[in-house]
Design an enzyme around this catalytic site. Structure first.
Site, PDB file in Angstrom:
ATOM      1  N   ASN A  41       5.976   6.258 -12.051  1.00 13.40           N
ATOM      2  CA  ASN A  41       4.888   6.922 -12.789  1.00 13.40           C
ATOM      3  C   ASN A  41       5.176   8.423 -12.851  1.00 13.40           C
ATOM      4  O   ASN A  41       6.218   8.880 -12.373  1.00 13.40           O
ATOM      5  CB  ASN A  41       3.539   6.636 -12.123  1.00 13.40           C
ATOM      6  N   ASP A  94       1.264  -0.030  -7.737  1.00 12.59           N
ATOM      7  CA  ASP A  94       0.449  -1.145  -7.257  1.00 12.59           C
ATOM      8  C   ASP A  94       1.248  -2.447  -7.242  1.00 12.59           C
ATOM      9  O   ASP A  94       0.941  -3.363  -6.482  1.00 12.59           O
ATOM     10  CB  ASP A  94      -0.797  -1.305  -8.130  1.00 12.59           C
ATOM     11  N   LYS A 142      23.467  -4.785 -12.301  1.00 14.32           N
ATOM     12  CA  LYS A 142      22.776  -4.264 -13.485  1.00 14.32           C
ATOM     13  C   LYS A 142      22.448  -5.413 -14.443  1.00 14.32           C
ATOM     14  O   LYS A 142      23.328  -6.235 -14.753  1.00 14.32           O
ATOM     15  CB  LYS A 142      23.664  -3.223 -14.162  1.00 14.32           C
ATOM     16  N   PRO A 149       1.855  -3.544  -0.896  1.00 11.80           N
ATOM     17  CA  PRO A 149       0.823  -3.334   0.135  1.00 11.80           C
ATOM     18  C   PRO A 149       0.004  -2.092  -0.206  1.00 11.80           C
ATOM     19  O   PRO A 149       0.537  -1.143  -0.786  1.00 11.80           O
ATOM     20  CB  PRO A 149       1.641  -3.110   1.416  1.00 11.80           C
ATOM     21  N   ASP A 150      -1.278  -2.114   0.123  1.00  7.84           N
ATOM     22  CA  ASP A 150      -2.116  -0.919  -0.056  1.00  7.84           C
ATOM     23  C   ASP A 150      -1.994  -0.083   1.226  1.00  7.84           C
ATOM     24  O   ASP A 150      -2.572  -0.429   2.263  1.00  7.84           O
ATOM     25  CB  ASP A 150      -3.564  -1.338  -0.316  1.00  7.84           C
ATOM     26  N   ILE A 151      -1.218   0.979   1.148  1.00  2.78           N
ATOM     27  CA  ILE A 151      -0.892   1.765   2.347  1.00  2.78           C
ATOM     28  C   ILE A 151      -2.152   2.379   2.960  1.00  2.78           C
ATOM     29  O   ILE A 151      -2.396   2.294   4.163  1.00  2.78           O
ATOM     30  CB  ILE A 151       0.133   2.870   1.984  1.00  2.78           C
ATOM     31  N   PHE A 201      -6.998   9.637  -2.505  1.00  9.16           N
ATOM     32  CA  PHE A 201      -7.186  10.253  -3.820  1.00  9.16           C
ATOM     33  C   PHE A 201      -7.506   9.112  -4.785  1.00  9.16           C
ATOM     34  O   PHE A 201      -7.078   7.977  -4.554  1.00  9.16           O
ATOM     35  CB  PHE A 201      -5.925  10.983  -4.281  1.00  9.16           C
ATOM     36  N   LYS A 230     -13.807   2.832  -4.605  1.00  6.71           N
ATOM     37  CA  LYS A 230     -12.568   2.807  -3.791  1.00  6.71           C
ATOM     38  C   LYS A 230     -12.850   3.284  -2.364  1.00  6.71           C
ATOM     39  O   LYS A 230     -12.309   2.738  -1.400  1.00  6.71           O
ATOM     40  CB  LYS A 230     -11.508   3.723  -4.409  1.00  6.71           C
ATOM     41  N   LYS A 254     -11.911   0.498   0.347  1.00  7.06           N
ATOM     42  CA  LYS A 254     -10.786   0.759   1.267  1.00  7.06           C
ATOM     43  C   LYS A 254     -11.272   1.220   2.643  1.00  7.06           C
ATOM     44  O   LYS A 254     -10.471   1.481   3.532  1.00  7.06           O
ATOM     45  CB  LYS A 254      -9.847   1.802   0.655  1.00  7.06           C
TER      46      LYS A 254
HETATM   47  O1  PMT Z   1       1.847  14.445  -8.016  1.00  8.01           O
HETATM   48  P1  PMT Z   1       1.121  15.237  -9.083  1.00  8.01           P
HETATM   49  O2  PMT Z   1       1.889  15.298 -10.365  1.00  8.01           O
HETATM   50  O3  PMT Z   1       0.670  16.580  -8.578  1.00  8.01           O
HETATM   51  O4  PMT Z   1      -0.216  14.426  -9.458  1.00  8.01           O
HETATM   52  C1  PMT Z   1      -1.251  14.324  -8.515  1.00  8.01           C
HETATM   53  C2  PMT Z   1      -1.912  12.923  -8.549  1.00  8.01           C
HETATM   54  C3  PMT Z   1      -2.602  12.702  -9.889  1.00  8.01           C
HETATM   55  C4  PMT Z   1      -0.868  11.825  -8.337  1.00  8.01           C
HETATM   56  C5  PMT Z   1      -2.947  12.909  -7.363  1.00  8.01           C
HETATM   57  O5  PMT Z   1      -3.897  13.919  -7.566  1.00  8.01           O
HETATM   58  C6  PMT Z   1      -3.632  11.557  -7.247  1.00  8.01           C
HETATM   59  O6  PMT Z   1      -4.623  11.263  -7.902  1.00  8.01           O
HETATM   60  N1  PMT Z   1      -3.073  10.690  -6.359  1.00  8.01           N
HETATM   61  C7  PMT Z   1      -3.522   9.277  -6.207  1.00  8.01           C
HETATM   62  C8  PMT Z   1      -2.876   8.458  -7.274  1.00  8.01           C
HETATM   63  C9  PMT Z   1      -3.232   6.992  -7.162  1.00  8.01           C
HETATM   64  O7  PMT Z   1      -2.362   6.185  -6.997  1.00  8.01           O
HETATM   65  O8  PMT Z   1      -4.493   6.749  -7.204  1.00  8.01           O
HETATM   66  P2  PMT Z   1      -5.137   5.252  -7.081  1.00  8.01           P
HETATM   67  O9  PMT Z   1      -6.538   5.448  -7.555  1.00  8.01           O
HETATM   68  O10 PMT Z   1      -4.317   4.245  -7.785  1.00  8.01           O
HETATM   69  O11 PMT Z   1      -5.078   4.944  -5.545  1.00  8.01           O
HETATM   70  C10 PMT Z   1      -6.149   5.240  -4.648  1.00  8.01           C
HETATM   71  C11 PMT Z   1      -5.613   5.671  -3.293  1.00  8.01           C
HETATM   72  O12 PMT Z   1      -4.923   4.596  -2.668  1.00  8.01           O
HETATM   73  C12 PMT Z   1      -4.641   6.837  -3.340  1.00  8.01           C
HETATM   74  O13 PMT Z   1      -4.927   7.659  -2.243  1.00  8.01           O
HETATM   75  C13 PMT Z   1      -3.281   6.169  -3.181  1.00  8.01           C
HETATM   76  O14 PMT Z   1      -2.342   7.039  -2.527  1.00  8.01           O
HETATM   77  C14 PMT Z   1      -3.614   4.979  -2.304  1.00  8.01           C
HETATM   78  N2  PMT Z   1      -2.750   3.808  -2.548  1.00  8.01           N
HETATM   79  C15 PMT Z   1      -2.748   3.172  -3.751  1.00  8.01           C
HETATM   80  C16 PMT Z   1      -1.984   2.046  -3.928  1.00  8.01           C
HETATM   81  C17 PMT Z   1      -1.187   1.570  -2.852  1.00  8.01           C
HETATM   82  N3  PMT Z   1      -0.435   0.494  -2.992  1.00  8.01           N
HETATM   83  N4  PMT Z   1      -1.194   2.226  -1.673  1.00  8.01           N
HETATM   84  C18 PMT Z   1      -1.959   3.319  -1.501  1.00  8.01           C
HETATM   85  O15 PMT Z   1      -1.949   3.926  -0.421  1.00  8.01           O
END
Ligand code: PMT
Length: 405
Positions: A210, A279, A289, A305-307, A323, A337, A341
């Site tokens: 991403n 995700d 390849k 996994p959701d860390i 975030f 969320k 979580k």
């Molecule tokens: O890196 P930049 O270009 O500065 O951009 C910043 C940002 C937009 C990436 C940042 O501000 C941000 O929003 N980060 C979270 C991105 C995200 O994956 O959001 P989410 O809504 O999908 O996930 C929610 C939370 O679960 C996040 O804290 C994420 O780190 C965590 N997560 C999600 C999926 C996963 N498999 N494991 C996780 O830990």
């Protein structure tokens, strides 16, 4: 006793009309108990004389890099080692650019490059120069390296314009210098931050990922470090350098990130997940390849996994901050969320427009159980500092050691 008592401060005066305030800065730093020496750029001597600063500091003032008497004893290195902190006041746009580039062809810049002491910058310049993207970017880089910026203030300027760019008053510089020596709001705590994207391999040369640049997460790590924490930053691939004083662990995939987080969690007090973790990942990655053969292909994806949820579910869970990157109904989805979580706090940002992924600025709404704090649009380093102060307050409240619930 003032936290500046017996501190050795090197005041670097660069060329700008605000240099006329430098004698007052010296006087007030000395009133607060500091020992002050002064280095001026050649341009600064056009606005205030070395003799004036010598009189108020009670020390020789140095300007020239090639001063044979002083340099015989490696004067710039001696000055760089002598000081407990460097204070640049006023810091002109030119001097800030020189600091960012690491130039060393005048004494003031050379001392900054040669010193490991904390750096405080009090900018002063025309409002257009202050708002120019080059100046903003230069300062963001310096802040990411650990510098503290004090000001500027807004108001009428010597050039006749009105806006941000006036050097803050001496009292504010003294307070900011004192804060360099005060224990930070996260002093003694261990913080783990995730940042950047993950890459989920399809084959040895292709991956799913991403647009995360890592800027938000690196700024959060730098702000936590500046607040006194011991910080481990676990990052997917980015172009960014590790913030000063932060331990960087580089990873590729979500599974790598989970393993690195689990390794780093021992004695962790606060976990902040800014990473944009994929995700899903391909059900299997090809060893070789994948060849083009003209056929339509279907990609099978399996959930990663959701860390963050994993960390929050541990028996020994630290204070957890997530975030939320949302394109619509930002606050409602973020609060869902937070609850799903089972984390302590979430910082929601709107993505898909000009903010969020790979932008220099951002805007956050921080949510916790029964509370919210909107953080207005600002640079990512500035927002990160505000977020860290909120995290520190909520962390102390959750542990019953102060702060309002
Ligand atoms: O890196 P930049 O270009 O500065 O951009 C910043 C940002 C937009 C990436 C940042 O501000 C941000 O929003 N980060 C979270 C991105 C995200 O994956 O959001 P989410 O809504 O999908 O996930 C929610 C939370 O679960 C996040 O804290 C994420 O780190 C965590 N997560 C999600 C999926 C996963 N498999 N494991 C996780 O830990």
């Amino acid at each position: 006793m003032h936290s500046l008592t017996a501190r050795r401060l090197l005041l670097l005066v660069s060329g700008g009309i605000a240099a006329y305030k430098a004698p007052d800065v010296v006087r007030r730093l000395r009133d607060a108990g500091a020992e002050v020496r002064v280095v001026m750029t050649p341009a600064a001597t056009r606005f205030v004389t070395p003799l004036t600063l010598q009189a108020v500091s009670g020390q020789d003032v140095r300007v020239a890099l090639f001063d044979s008497a002083a340099e015989a004893a490696m004067g710039h290195i001696e000055l760089a080692r002598w000081c407990d902190a460097l204070v640049v006041a006023p810091a002109s746009a030119d001097f800030i650019a020189r600091l960012r580039a690491g130039l060393a062809d005048d004494l003031a810049s050379a001392v900054c490059l040669a010193s490991a002491a904390p750096l405080l910058i009090a900018p002063a310049m025309n409002q257009q120069m202050w708002q120019h993207p080059a100046t903003r970017e230069n300062l963001d880089v310096l802040v990411a390296r650990g510098a503290t910026v004090c000001g500027p203030a807004s108001g009428s300027q010597a050039c006749g314009e009105t806006g941000p760019g006036r050097m803050v008053e001496s009292e504010a510089i003294v307070a900011a210098a004192a804060a360099l020596f005060a224990p930070g709001t996260l002093a003694g705590l261990r913080v783990v931050v995730t940042a950047g994207p993950t890459r989920e391999a399809l084959d040895p040369v292709r991956y799913i990922s991403n647009h995360s640049s890592g800027k938000m997460g690196y700024a959060v790590a730098a702000a936590a470090r500046a607040a006194g924490a011991e910080v481990t930053l676990i990052s997917g691939p980015t172009r960014l350098a590790a913030p000063a004083g932060v331990t960087l662990v580089g990873v590729e995939s979500a599974n790598d990130m989970l393993a690195a987080v689990n390794d780093a969690l021992a004695a962790c007090d606060i976990f902040i997940a800014t990473a944009a973790v994929a995700d899903y990942r391909p059900a299997s990655a090809s060893e070789n390849k994948i060849k083009r053969d003209g056929a339509t292909r279907t990609l099978e994806l399996v959930p990663n996994p959701d860390i963050l949820a994993n960390v929050a579910a541990r028996d020994d869970a630290p204070f957890t901050v997530g975030f939320a990157a949302e394109t619509n109904d930002v606050e409602a989805y973020a609060r869902a969320k937070l609850e799903r979580k089972r984390i302590d706090m979430i910082a929601a940002n709107h993505v898909g427009g000009e903010l969020g992924f790979d932008s220099d600025d951002n805007e956050l709404t921080v949510l916790w159980n029964n509370g919210r704090a909107p953080l207005a649009r600002a640079s990512k380093p500035a927002l990160a500092r505000q977020l860290i102060e909120l995290v520190a307050t909520r962390y102390r409240a959750s542990r019953g050691t102060g702060g309002s619930a």
